[in-house]
Design a protein around this motif. Structure first.
Motif, PDB file in Angstrom:
ATOM      1  N   ALA A 263       0.872  -1.062  -0.120  1.00  0.00           N
ATOM      2  CA  ALA A 263       0.085  -0.044  -0.047  1.00  0.00           C
ATOM      3  C   ALA A 263       0.781   1.293   0.212  1.00  0.00           C
ATOM      4  O   ALA A 263       0.752   2.203  -0.830  1.00  0.00           O
ATOM      5  CB  ALA A 263      -0.951   0.014   1.184  1.00  0.00           C
ATOM      6  N   VAL A 264       2.064   1.170   1.038  1.00  0.00           N
ATOM      7  CA  VAL A 264       2.766   2.320   0.898  1.00  0.00           C
ATOM      8  C   VAL A 264       3.772   2.563  -0.337  1.00  0.00           C
ATOM      9  O   VAL A 264       3.506   3.700  -0.865  1.00  0.00           O
ATOM     10  CB  VAL A 264       3.626   2.119   2.135  1.00  0.00           C
ATOM     11  CG1 VAL A 264       4.745   3.180   2.248  1.00  0.00           C
ATOM     12  CG2 VAL A 264       2.961   2.308   3.342  1.00  0.00           C
ATOM     13  N   PHE A 265       3.911   1.449  -0.880  1.00  0.00           N
ATOM     14  CA  PHE A 265       4.709   1.443  -2.190  1.00  0.00           C
ATOM     15  C   PHE A 265       3.912   1.954  -3.213  1.00  0.00           C
ATOM     16  O   PHE A 265       4.178   3.139  -4.027  1.00  0.00           O
ATOM     17  CB  PHE A 265       5.215   0.237  -2.526  1.00  0.00           C
ATOM     18  CG  PHE A 265       6.211   0.112  -3.740  1.00  0.00           C
ATOM     19  CD1 PHE A 265       7.204   0.810  -3.840  1.00  0.00           C
ATOM     20  CD2 PHE A 265       5.583  -0.744  -4.880  1.00  0.00           C
ATOM     21  CE1 PHE A 265       8.020   0.801  -4.904  1.00  0.00           C
ATOM     22  CE2 PHE A 265       6.527  -0.715  -6.072  1.00  0.00           C
ATOM     23  CZ  PHE A 265       7.459   0.018  -5.981  1.00  0.00           C
ATOM     24  N   GLN A 266       2.722   1.661  -3.487  1.00  0.00           N
ATOM     25  CA  GLN A 266       1.622   2.014  -4.143  1.00  0.00           C
ATOM     26  C   GLN A 266       1.447   3.420  -4.336  1.00  0.00           C
ATOM     27  O   GLN A 266       1.398   4.575  -5.015  1.00  0.00           O
ATOM     28  CB  GLN A 266       0.211   1.275  -4.257  1.00  0.00           C
ATOM     29  CG  GLN A 266       0.453  -0.243  -4.739  1.00  0.00           C
ATOM     30  CD  GLN A 266       0.081  -0.377  -6.302  1.00  0.00           C
ATOM     31  OE1 GLN A 266      -0.319   0.427  -6.751  1.00  0.00           O
ATOM     32  NE2 GLN A 266       0.737  -1.470  -6.898  1.00  0.00           N
ATOM     33  N   GLY A 267       1.179   3.958  -2.947  1.00  0.00           N
ATOM     34  CA  GLY A 267       0.747   5.451  -2.623  1.00  0.00           C
ATOM     35  C   GLY A 267       2.055   6.320  -3.141  1.00  0.00           C
ATOM     36  O   GLY A 267       1.703   7.315  -3.841  1.00  0.00           O
ATOM     37  N   LEU A 268       3.010   6.041  -2.845  1.00  0.00           N
ATOM     38  CA  LEU A 268       4.159   6.671  -2.731  1.00  0.00           C
ATOM     39  C   LEU A 268       4.477   6.913  -4.495  1.00  0.00           C
ATOM     40  O   LEU A 268       4.913   7.878  -5.022  1.00  0.00           O
ATOM     41  CB  LEU A 268       5.314   5.980  -2.227  1.00  0.00           C
ATOM     42  CG  LEU A 268       5.733   6.591  -1.021  1.00  0.00           C
ATOM     43  CD1 LEU A 268       7.034   5.756  -0.253  1.00  0.00           C
ATOM     44  CD2 LEU A 268       6.330   8.351  -1.155  1.00  0.00           C
ATOM     45  N   SER A 269       4.438   5.574  -5.031  1.00  0.00           N
ATOM     46  CA  SER A 269       4.640   5.808  -6.526  1.00  0.00           C
ATOM     47  C   SER A 269       3.725   6.543  -7.209  1.00  0.00           C
ATOM     48  O   SER A 269       4.110   7.413  -8.353  1.00  0.00           O
ATOM     49  CB  SER A 269       5.079   4.343  -7.144  1.00  0.00           C
ATOM     50  OG  SER A 269       3.889   3.546  -6.623  1.00  0.00           O
ATOM     51  N   ASN A 270       2.587   6.491  -6.719  1.00  0.00           N
ATOM     52  CA  ASN A 270       1.370   7.531  -7.418  1.00  0.00           C
ATOM     53  C   ASN A 270       1.685   8.838  -7.416  1.00  0.00           C
ATOM     54  O   ASN A 270       1.612   9.476  -8.313  1.00  0.00           O
ATOM     55  CB  ASN A 270       0.077   7.112  -6.955  1.00  0.00           C
ATOM     56  CG  ASN A 270      -0.615   6.017  -7.385  1.00  0.00           C
ATOM     57  OD1 ASN A 270      -0.113   5.366  -8.296  1.00  0.00           O
ATOM     58  ND2 ASN A 270      -1.540   5.414  -6.836  1.00  0.00           N
ATOM     59  N   VAL A 271       2.179   9.312  -6.196  1.00  0.00           N
ATOM     60  CA  VAL A 271       2.565  10.555  -6.030  1.00  0.00           C
ATOM     61  C   VAL A 271       3.852  11.017  -6.590  1.00  0.00           C
ATOM     62  O   VAL A 271       3.783  11.903  -7.488  1.00  0.00           O
ATOM     63  CB  VAL A 271       2.841  10.854  -4.214  1.00  0.00           C
ATOM     64  CG1 VAL A 271       3.490  12.232  -4.052  1.00  0.00           C
ATOM     65  CG2 VAL A 271       1.656  10.654  -3.528  1.00  0.00           C
ATOM     66  N   VAL A 272       4.776   9.994  -6.653  1.00  0.00           N
ATOM     67  CA  VAL A 272       5.967  10.403  -7.369  1.00  0.00           C
ATOM     68  C   VAL A 272       5.748  10.499  -8.866  1.00  0.00           C
ATOM     69  O   VAL A 272       6.267  11.544  -9.564  1.00  0.00           O
ATOM     70  CB  VAL A 272       7.058   9.272  -7.147  1.00  0.00           C
ATOM     71  CG1 VAL A 272       8.310   9.439  -8.015  1.00  0.00           C
ATOM     72  CG2 VAL A 272       7.632   9.497  -5.641  1.00  0.00           C
TER      73      VAL A 272
END
Ligand code: ADP
Length: 609
Positions: A269-278
């Motif tokens: 979840a964190v990875f997905q969220g972060l990569s969306n933002v990036v």
């Protein structure tokens, strides 16, 4: 004959114990399996390459289209439909062609993958079947089955991914970078600084997550294994009233696995969220930087659009490649495990050698010494010398673990003696054709027989695949099995095993006797049952065995002493040697080991009553 000479002096197979190094990937063997699929593979590669090239064109053409649109909205001049038609149609054709190429290479690649995986499975299975019995002493069956299933699967999917995704990602990364540079060297320079850092850290987090996921999967497997064991041995579990204990054990494993999977979930979840933002920030940044270039007329709106799409393609392709790298490593090691046993040559060949034109059936164990390859220091037989005249029945008795079954295994040539020789009619069996020896000369009746999960008739026909139905029936009559088989509603076509009927111990034995009799062997080995049957089945089996013995040389491995008094000779095996030899009466009179064994057994059976 020259080959046989070599075999005679070949050293016994010594299987190393303990952990062994990871097997290397065998490229030569892989090439052999891949070669028949080469044309399909090359076509797939070409199509995938074509699809990637088209993918590189798409951003540029999208840019063209946007330029037309923006020009129109700015100037409101000319005919919009007419102007937009050209680039739009071109783009549509490109999409279509790209779709077709993608479809084509996936079809071809899955065909190549399946066929290579199929031939890997077949060739590994055949190679495993050819191995010596000693090989199976050293290897766990579960592990071997894994190589046929999950390792082949893993190798296949890695292979397919590397060819399709790897080729595509590489072409697209290079191609799109070139287009990026062509569109705007300045923006590309900026991207070159940011992108590797982001993709690199993404890859790191990705590999960490995959490690977590693997650990979680192993935990799931552990829980499954526990459930499998408990359900498979449910009678034992019930007999010890261990249901709640098993439940506790299983719960603990399941809880651990849910916990691990939850942690994994949070990570993803964190990875997905972060990569969306990036990713969104990259888009924003590009528009921001590109906008300023646009205002200074260095860039058109269409070029900015092209740049955005192309940079997304590069980013996706690079992320793909980092995943693929791990996949290559795993695929190669899975492939290495599959190939490890594929080129292994057994010490005892399956066939090849002499067949005796006239067979009497006289057996001579000539000063045989033997230790199992898995236990080289432990001598089971030591200068064991025994002659069995043709047509006679010899019973081997002695303490459990004394080497009786080993004698039978040597006669079947499951192993070769460390010293001495086993002779058939005076000929060393090492120069005889093993498939002839096992398939035609020797019938092996194990009284705790293994039957396969198919029909009764197929189980009996296992003895000689080309036997007619009438011959099978005749063997069953000889084995005293015909009448009970016919009492089933489906007779000989009754299914056995999990999906069919379960035979009683005595019935199984008689089916096994029929199976051995079908090949009409000159020599019979009877490995007597260790577990007792009820008196009636015992009698039915005994009648079948007495009939089977007539006219044959018979080696009885007597685990219990009750049935051996009809043997012509009795051999007492002690400390790996022939301690006593003679008839039942002789040996009783002599008052040695045999008399002792008989006395002890009588005592035991009296105590039991
Ligand atoms: P018996 O048939 O008289 O009970 P076996 O021939 O089965 O005796 O066993 C003789 C000895 O060889 C025992 O010590 C046993 O542990 C050992 N042995 C049997 N089979 C194997 C094997 N496949 N690998 C290693 N040792 C074995």
């Amino acid at each position: 004959a020259a080959r046989c000479q070599v075999e005679l002096i070949a050293p016994p197979l010594i299987v190393p114990q303990g952990a062994r190094p990871e097997p290397e990937f065998n490229w030569a063997e892989f090439w052999k399996l891949l070669r028949p699929q080469l044309i399909a593979l090359l076509t797939a590669v070409l199509l995938a390459f074509g699809a990637a090239l088209l993918n590189i064109r798409i951003p540029l053409m999208l840019g063209e289209l946007v330029n037309v649109v923006s020009r129109y909205t700015r100037e409101h001049a000319g005919n919009y439909l007419q102007e937009v038609q050209g680039p739009a149609l071109k783009l549509l054709c490109l999409y279509g062609a790209q779709g077709l190429l993608t479809c084509g290479y996936i079809v071809l690649l899955s065909r190549v993958g399946e066929r290579v995986a199929g031939s890997m499975r077949k060739s590994l299975f055949f190679s495993l079947l050819r191995q010596d019995v000693a090989f199976f002493d050293a290897e766990k069956t579960g592990l071997l089955v894994n190589r046929l299933t999950s390792d082949v699967q893993e190798f296949k999917s890695s292979f397919k991914q590397v060819i399709s995704q790897g080729l595509r990602s590489l072409t697209q990364t290079v191609g799109c970078f070139l287009s990026l540079y062509y569109i705007s060297p300045k923006l590309t320079g900026l991207l070159l600084v940011v992108m590797p850092v982001l993709v690199g850290s993404g890859a790191l987090i990705g590999s960490f997550l995959r490690k977590l996921s693997r650990r979680a999967q192993e935990q799931v497997a552990r829980a499954t294994g526990l459930a499998d064991e408990a359900l498979g041995n449910v009678r034992t579990v019930k007999a010890f009233a261990m249901e709640s204990r098993e439940m506790e054990l299983y719960s603990a494993e399941v809880d651990k696995s849910s916990g691990q999977n939850e942690v994994l979930g949070v990570g993803i979840a964190v990875f997905q969220g972060l990569s969306n933002v990036v990713l969104n920030c990259i888009v924003l940044g590009t528009i921001f930087a590109g906008g300023s270039l646009m205002s200074s007329k260095e860039l058109s709106a269409g070029e900015l659009m092209s740049f955005l799409v192309a940079s997304q393609t590069v980013q996706r392709s690079m992320a793909n490649m980092s995943v693929l790298f791990g996949q290559v490593v795993r695929g190669l090691s899975a492939g290495g495990r599959v190939f490890e046993f594929m080129s292994l040559e057994p010490t005892i060949p399956l066939s090849g050698g002499f067949k005796l034109p006239v067979l009497r059936g006289e057996i001579h164990f000539k000063d045989v010494s033997f230790s199992y390859p898995t236990r080289p220091g432990h001598e089971v037989l030591r200068s064991f010398d025994l002659r069995i005249p043709h047509g006679k029945t010899v019973a081997l008795v002695g303490q459990s673990g004394g080497g009786k079954s080993t004698v039978a295994a040597l006669l079947e040539r499951f192993y070769d003696p460390t010293e001495g020789a086993v002779q058939l009619d005076g000929v060393d069996i090492r120069i005889l054709d093993p498939s002839w020896l096992r398939g035609e000369v020797i019938g092996f009746i194990n009284q705790e027989p293994v039957l396969f999960g198919t029909t009764i008739i197929e189980n009996i026909r296992f003895g000689r695949p080309d036997a007619t139905d009438a011959e099978v029936h005749e063997a069953a009559i000889q084995a005293n099995a015909d009448s009970f088989i016919r009492s089933f509603p489906e007779g000989y076509n009754t299914m056995l095993g999990e999906r069919g009927v379960t035979l009683s111990g005595g019935q199984k034995q008689r089916v096994a006797i029929a199976r051995a009799l079908l090949k009409d062997p000159k020599i019979l080995i009877l490995d007597e049952a260790t577990s007792a049957l009820d008196t009636e089945s015992e009698r039915a089996v005994q009648v079948a065995l007495d009939r089977a013995r007539s006219g044959r040389t018979v080696l009885v491995i007597a685990h219990r002493l009750s049935t051996i008094s009809e043997a012509d000779f009795i051999v007492v095996l002690s400390k790996g040697q022939v301690a006593e030899f003679g008839t039942h009466q002789d040996l009783l009179r002599r008052g040695g080991l045999y008399a002792d064994l008989i006395r002890r057994q009588n005592q035991e059976s009296q105590e039991a009553q």
